[in-house]
Scaffold this motif. Structure first.
Motif, PDB file in Angstrom:
ATOM      1  N   LEU A  51       0.831  -1.198   0.000  1.00 27.99           N
ATOM      2  CA  LEU A  51       0.000   0.000   0.000  1.00 27.99           C
ATOM      3  C   LEU A  51       0.866   1.249   0.000  1.00 27.99           C
ATOM      4  O   LEU A  51       1.944   1.273   0.592  1.00 27.99           O
ATOM      5  CB  LEU A  51      -0.906   0.012   1.235  1.00 27.99           C
ATOM      6  CG  LEU A  51      -1.850  -1.188   1.386  1.00 27.99           C
ATOM      7  CD1 LEU A  51      -2.527  -1.146   2.735  1.00 27.99           C
ATOM      8  CD2 LEU A  51      -2.876  -1.191   0.269  1.00 27.99           C
ATOM      9  N   ALA A  52       0.373   2.278  -0.659  1.00 24.99           N
ATOM     10  CA  ALA A  52       1.035   3.577  -0.679  1.00 24.99           C
ATOM     11  C   ALA A  52       0.385   4.479   0.368  1.00 24.99           C
ATOM     12  O   ALA A  52      -0.709   4.186   0.867  1.00 24.99           O
ATOM     13  CB  ALA A  52       0.920   4.200  -2.066  1.00 24.99           C
ATOM     14  N   PRO A  53       1.028   5.580   0.726  1.00 22.27           N
ATOM     15  CA  PRO A  53       0.442   6.500   1.714  1.00 22.27           C
ATOM     16  C   PRO A  53      -0.953   6.954   1.314  1.00 22.27           C
ATOM     17  O   PRO A  53      -1.184   7.359   0.176  1.00 22.27           O
ATOM     18  CB  PRO A  53       1.425   7.674   1.722  1.00 22.27           C
ATOM     19  CG  PRO A  53       2.710   7.101   1.238  1.00 22.27           C
ATOM     20  CD  PRO A  53       2.347   6.028   0.266  1.00 22.27           C
ATOM     21  N   GLY A  54      -1.895   6.841   2.246  1.00 20.34           N
ATOM     22  CA  GLY A  54      -3.254   7.304   2.006  1.00 20.34           C
ATOM     23  C   GLY A  54      -4.153   6.314   1.308  1.00 20.34           C
ATOM     24  O   GLY A  54      -5.359   6.554   1.192  1.00 20.34           O
ATOM     25  N   GLU A  55      -3.621   5.191   0.828  1.00 22.41           N
ATOM     26  CA  GLU A  55      -4.447   4.210   0.130  1.00 22.41           C
ATOM     27  C   GLU A  55      -5.333   3.441   1.111  1.00 22.41           C
ATOM     28  O   GLU A  55      -5.012   3.300   2.291  1.00 22.41           O
ATOM     29  CB  GLU A  55      -3.578   3.220  -0.647  1.00 22.41           C
ATOM     30  CG  GLU A  55      -3.062   3.751  -1.961  1.00 22.41           C
ATOM     31  CD  GLU A  55      -2.397   2.656  -2.777  1.00 22.41           C
ATOM     32  OE1 GLU A  55      -2.259   2.858  -3.990  1.00 22.41           O
ATOM     33  OE2 GLU A  55      -2.006   1.620  -2.211  1.00 22.41           O
ATOM     34  N   ALA A  56      -6.443   2.932   0.586  1.00 20.79           N
ATOM     35  CA  ALA A  56      -7.344   2.093   1.374  1.00 20.79           C
ATOM     36  C   ALA A  56      -7.073   0.627   1.065  1.00 20.79           C
ATOM     37  O   ALA A  56      -6.526   0.291   0.015  1.00 20.79           O
ATOM     38  CB  ALA A  56      -8.791   2.440   1.062  1.00 20.79           C
ATOM     39  N   ALA A  57      -7.449  -0.249   1.984  1.00 16.94           N
ATOM     40  CA  ALA A  57      -7.235  -1.681   1.791  1.00 16.94           C
ATOM     41  C   ALA A  57      -8.357  -2.454   2.460  1.00 16.94           C
ATOM     42  O   ALA A  57      -8.999  -1.972   3.398  1.00 16.94           O
ATOM     43  CB  ALA A  57      -5.892  -2.108   2.362  1.00 16.94           C
ATOM     44  N   LEU A  58      -8.577  -3.665   1.960  1.00 17.36           N
ATOM     45  CA  LEU A  58      -9.565  -4.563   2.546  1.00 17.36           C
ATOM     46  C   LEU A  58      -8.899  -5.914   2.754  1.00 17.36           C
ATOM     47  O   LEU A  58      -8.482  -6.565   1.795  1.00 17.36           O
ATOM     48  CB  LEU A  58     -10.783  -4.704   1.634  1.00 17.36           C
ATOM     49  CG  LEU A  58     -11.926  -5.570   2.187  1.00 17.36           C
ATOM     50  CD1 LEU A  58     -12.542  -4.901   3.410  1.00 17.36           C
ATOM     51  CD2 LEU A  58     -12.986  -5.807   1.115  1.00 17.36           C
ATOM     52  N   LEU A  59      -8.776  -6.333   4.015  1.00 16.73           N
ATOM     53  CA  LEU A  59      -8.175  -7.618   4.351  1.00 16.73           C
ATOM     54  C   LEU A  59      -9.304  -8.615   4.603  1.00 16.73           C
ATOM     55  O   LEU A  59     -10.058  -8.475   5.569  1.00 16.73           O
ATOM     56  CB  LEU A  59      -7.290  -7.489   5.593  1.00 16.73           C
ATOM     57  CG  LEU A  59      -6.202  -6.405   5.542  1.00 16.73           C
ATOM     58  CD1 LEU A  59      -5.362  -6.440   6.809  1.00 16.73           C
ATOM     59  CD2 LEU A  59      -5.334  -6.567   4.310  1.00 16.73           C
ATOM     60  N   VAL A  74      15.862   4.173 -10.188  1.00 15.71           N
ATOM     61  CA  VAL A  74      14.635   3.460  -9.827  1.00 15.71           C
ATOM     62  C   VAL A  74      13.768   4.369  -8.965  1.00 15.71           C
ATOM     63  O   VAL A  74      14.244   4.966  -7.997  1.00 15.71           O
ATOM     64  CB  VAL A  74      14.957   2.160  -9.062  1.00 15.71           C
ATOM     65  CG1 VAL A  74      13.675   1.411  -8.717  1.00 15.71           C
ATOM     66  CG2 VAL A  74      15.887   1.279  -9.885  1.00 15.71           C
ATOM     67  N   SER A  75      12.475   4.472  -9.312  1.00 12.45           N
ATOM     68  CA  SER A  75      11.550   5.313  -8.553  1.00 12.45           C
ATOM     69  C   SER A  75      10.235   4.578  -8.349  1.00 12.45           C
ATOM     70  O   SER A  75       9.903   3.639  -9.081  1.00 12.45           O
ATOM     71  CB  SER A  75      11.293   6.636  -9.288  1.00 12.45           C
ATOM     72  OG  SER A  75      10.653   6.397 -10.532  1.00 12.45           O
ATOM     73  N   LEU A  76       9.478   5.000  -7.338  1.00 15.27           N
ATOM     74  CA  LEU A  76       8.143   4.466  -7.118  1.00 15.27           C
ATOM     75  C   LEU A  76       7.200   5.014  -8.182  1.00 15.27           C
ATOM     76  O   LEU A  76       7.289   6.182  -8.559  1.00 15.27           O
ATOM     77  CB  LEU A  76       7.628   4.852  -5.735  1.00 15.27           C
ATOM     78  CG  LEU A  76       8.403   4.316  -4.522  1.00 15.27           C
ATOM     79  CD1 LEU A  76       7.809   4.880  -3.245  1.00 15.27           C
ATOM     80  CD2 LEU A  76       8.390   2.807  -4.492  1.00 15.27           C
ATOM     81  N   VAL A  77       6.278   4.166  -8.648  1.00 21.85           N
ATOM     82  CA  VAL A  77       5.331   4.604  -9.672  1.00 21.85           C
ATOM     83  C   VAL A  77       4.469   5.747  -9.158  1.00 21.85           C
ATOM     84  O   VAL A  77       4.191   6.709  -9.877  1.00 21.85           O
ATOM     85  CB  VAL A  77       4.457   3.414 -10.125  1.00 21.85           C
ATOM     86  CG1 VAL A  77       3.284   3.888 -10.973  1.00 21.85           C
ATOM     87  CG2 VAL A  77       5.297   2.421 -10.917  1.00 21.85           C
ATOM     88  N   ASN A  78       4.043   5.656  -7.893  1.00 30.94           N
ATOM     89  CA  ASN A  78       3.143   6.684  -7.357  1.00 30.94           C
ATOM     90  C   ASN A  78       3.892   7.875  -6.769  1.00 30.94           C
ATOM     91  O   ASN A  78       3.273   8.795  -6.246  1.00 30.94           O
ATOM     92  CB  ASN A  78       2.214   6.080  -6.301  1.00 30.94           C
ATOM     93  CG  ASN A  78       2.981   5.480  -5.140  1.00 30.94           C
ATOM     94  OD1 ASN A  78       4.203   5.414  -5.163  1.00 30.94           O
ATOM     95  ND2 ASN A  78       2.267   5.037  -4.124  1.00 30.94           N
ATOM     96  N   ALA A  79       5.233   7.857  -6.826  1.00 29.35           N
ATOM     97  CA  ALA A  79       6.028   8.986  -6.324  1.00 29.35           C
ATOM     98  C   ALA A  79       7.315   9.076  -7.141  1.00 29.35           C
ATOM     99  O   ALA A  79       8.397   8.742  -6.655  1.00 29.35           O
ATOM    100  CB  ALA A  79       6.334   8.810  -4.842  1.00 29.35           C
ATOM    101  N   PRO A  80       7.229   9.523  -8.395  1.00 30.19           N
ATOM    102  CA  PRO A  80       8.401   9.538  -9.284  1.00 30.19           C
ATOM    103  C   PRO A  80       9.561  10.378  -8.764  1.00 30.19           C
ATOM    104  O   PRO A  80      10.714  10.126  -9.128  1.00 30.19           O
ATOM    105  CB  PRO A  80       7.837  10.121 -10.591  1.00 30.19           C
ATOM    106  CG  PRO A  80       6.360   9.903 -10.515  1.00 30.19           C
ATOM    107  CD  PRO A  80       6.014  10.003  -9.064  1.00 30.19           C
ATOM    108  N   SER A  81       9.261  11.380  -7.923  1.00 31.03           N
ATOM    109  CA  SER A  81      10.341  12.237  -7.429  1.00 31.03           C
ATOM    110  C   SER A  81      11.241  11.515  -6.434  1.00 31.03           C
ATOM    111  O   SER A  81      12.371  11.946  -6.188  1.00 31.03           O
ATOM    112  CB  SER A  81       9.754  13.493  -6.780  1.00 31.03           C
ATOM    113  OG  SER A  81       8.939  13.147  -5.668  1.00 31.03           O
TER     114      SER A  81
END
Length: 281
Positions: free
Chosen positions: A24-32, A214-221
């Motif tokens: 999970l990325a920061p702020g994402e929701a999840a269902l376990l 190498v960078s995260l897809v949801n945080a390219p910076s």
């Protein structure tokens, strides 16, 4: 599981759905997910621990602001953060029968690029031959990587062949030549599923200093750059009889029984292969 007054004809209590590892990325929701079956009434509850296997002292309460247990037993995480990452476990209890614990779910929270391990400082190739430059992205435990710059027809793993595929952390990979983004020549340059750069046939102007970013897809910076590798191109023609040689081999790993082990190996003059092996095989 502890039982009392056990009836041989009564199957007791068992899980029909257990939580699976997630990224999970920061702020994402999840269902376990979690569900169990029994002839008697079942009570489901959840435990969470940041670093160790949860115990009865790690129960998630009904007043938790970001985590709610749904009527079907699943756990909803409304907004992921570092404090909520860690190990989750579902607990099923039946009065007069006993209590069972699900497998431990590892909910990964990634705000940083994984570790980049050093590769060869220098690679020597022959004009007309092939060269493979390793990127060296090391996957965290129980996590698979998908490098999005890989060719569309090359898969990281055959998900349809796995009962429980490991969660994926998506990364972007860019190769640098002498400090500048490499202009890819589609007919002779490829980025493999492991992030390595493959060049074939080699040209004299390929000789340079290379590194992968190498960078995260949801945080390219947010990115990391690997150690530099010097590619030297010999004027001698490539020999058709030269044997393949490994430039990357799987490192020592410790895995939990029942989980999947990710391994990748790369060899010059051979097509790159990536595999998943069930840990209990």
């Amino acid at each position: 599981m502890e039982t009392c007054g056990e009836d041989p004809a009564d199957p007791g209590v068992r899980f029909t759905t257990e939580p699976a590892d997630a990224v999970l990325a920061p702020g994402e929701a999840a269902l376990l997910p979690c569900s169990a079956t029994s002839r008697r009434a079942i009570r489901l509850a959840w435990r969470h621990s940041v670093s160790a296997t949860p115990t009865r002292d790690h129960a998630i309460t009904d007043t938790d602001k970001y985590r709610k247990q749904l009527p079907n037993g699943s756990l909803s995480i409304t907004e992921m953060s570092a404090a909520l990452a860690g190990q989750y476990q579902c607990v099923a209890t039946v009065d007069g029968v006993g209590t069972i614990l699900s497998r431990v779910d590892l909910s990964n929270f990634h705000r940083e690029v994984p570790e980049l391990v050093g590769g060869a400082r220098s690679v020597l190739g022959s004009a007309g031959g092939a060269a493979l430059l390793s990127c060296g992205v090391r996957a965290p435990p129980r996590l698979a990587l998908r490098l999005l710059s890989a060719a569309p027809d090359r898969k990281v793993y055959g998900a349809a062949r796995l009962h429980n595929a490991p969660p994926l952390l998506k990364l972007n990979v860019t190769w640098l030549k002498n400090g500048q983004p490499l202009r890819m020549e589609s007919t002779r340059m490829w980025v493999t599923p492991s992030g390595a750069l493959e060049l074939e046939p080699l040209r004299h102007h390929d000789a340079a200093v290379y590194a992968c970013r190498v960078s995260l897809v949801n945080a390219p910076s947010q990115h990391k750059i690997s150690a530099e590798t010097e590619l030297r191109v010999s004027a001698e023609p490539a020999s058709a009889e030269s044997p393949p040689r490994f430039i990357a081999t799987p490192p020592p790993l410790t895995v939990m029984e029942g989980n999947y082990l990710y391994c990748s190996h790369e060899a010059c003059h051979l097509q790159t292969t990536t595999c998943y092996i069930p840990a209990n095989n």
